[in-house]
Design an enzyme around this catalytic site. Sequence first.
Site, PDB file in Angstrom:
ATOM      1  N   THR A   5     -15.768  36.431 -10.450  1.00  0.00           N
ATOM      2  CA  THR A   5     -15.873  35.650 -11.676  1.00  0.00           C
ATOM      3  C   THR A   5     -14.491  35.301 -12.221  1.00  0.00           C
ATOM      4  OG1 THR A   5     -17.972  36.736 -12.161  1.00  0.00           O
ATOM      5  CG2 THR A   5     -16.943  35.539 -13.960  1.00  0.00           C
ATOM      6  N   CYS A   6     -13.551  36.214 -12.128  1.00  0.00           N
ATOM      7  CA  CYS A   6     -12.192  35.937 -12.585  1.00  0.00           C
ATOM      8  C   CYS A   6     -11.553  34.840 -11.740  1.00  0.00           C
ATOM      9  CB  CYS A   6     -11.340  37.198 -12.529  1.00  0.00           C
ATOM     10  SG  CYS A   6     -11.910  38.519 -13.612  1.00  0.00           S
TER      11      CYS A   6
END
Length: 180
Positions: free
Chosen positions: A59-60
């Site tokens: 997600t980052c």
Amino acid sequence: MRQVTRGGEPVDVAGDFPEVGQAAPPLTLTNTEMVDVTLADYAGKRKVLNIIPSIDTPTCALSTRTFNQLASRMADTVVLVVSADLPFAATRFCGAEGLDSVETLSTFRHREFHRDWGVDLCSGSRAGLCARAVVVLDENDCVIHAELVPEIKQEPEYEAALRALDGYTPTGKTSVESVD
């Protein structure tokens, strides 16, 4: 103390998260050249702080790619990706991905950022990292958007950050082109 979740499990977050209308807390972070920078280094620009736990998580990585793509459409705006990752890791990731429209900054020398900006994960397996958040500052370092993402595995609300930039028109001009 606030809480977010990771996979539905509560995680404590310490510090005072900035609110819209407040002056941004001071910050000192380390860039990819191993030089410490402050908000003064970006004076006169609007700033999007994409605060993430680690560039090496899906997600980052996705939020960094997304903000890199959007950054080229933001006039007088810099996108700062802030994490506890070492500058070497951020440089490696951005180089491998061809990301050149974001600046990565590290908290590794400046842990005070975590508490000062209210993103200090202080429980669970990710304790010591930053919570996922997006804070948008105007050119005077006033907070015009603040999102502490409630689920760490969830992406931030990109459109809300862009609306804050688009809606902020001190000169009466639209400062962000529309997003496709």
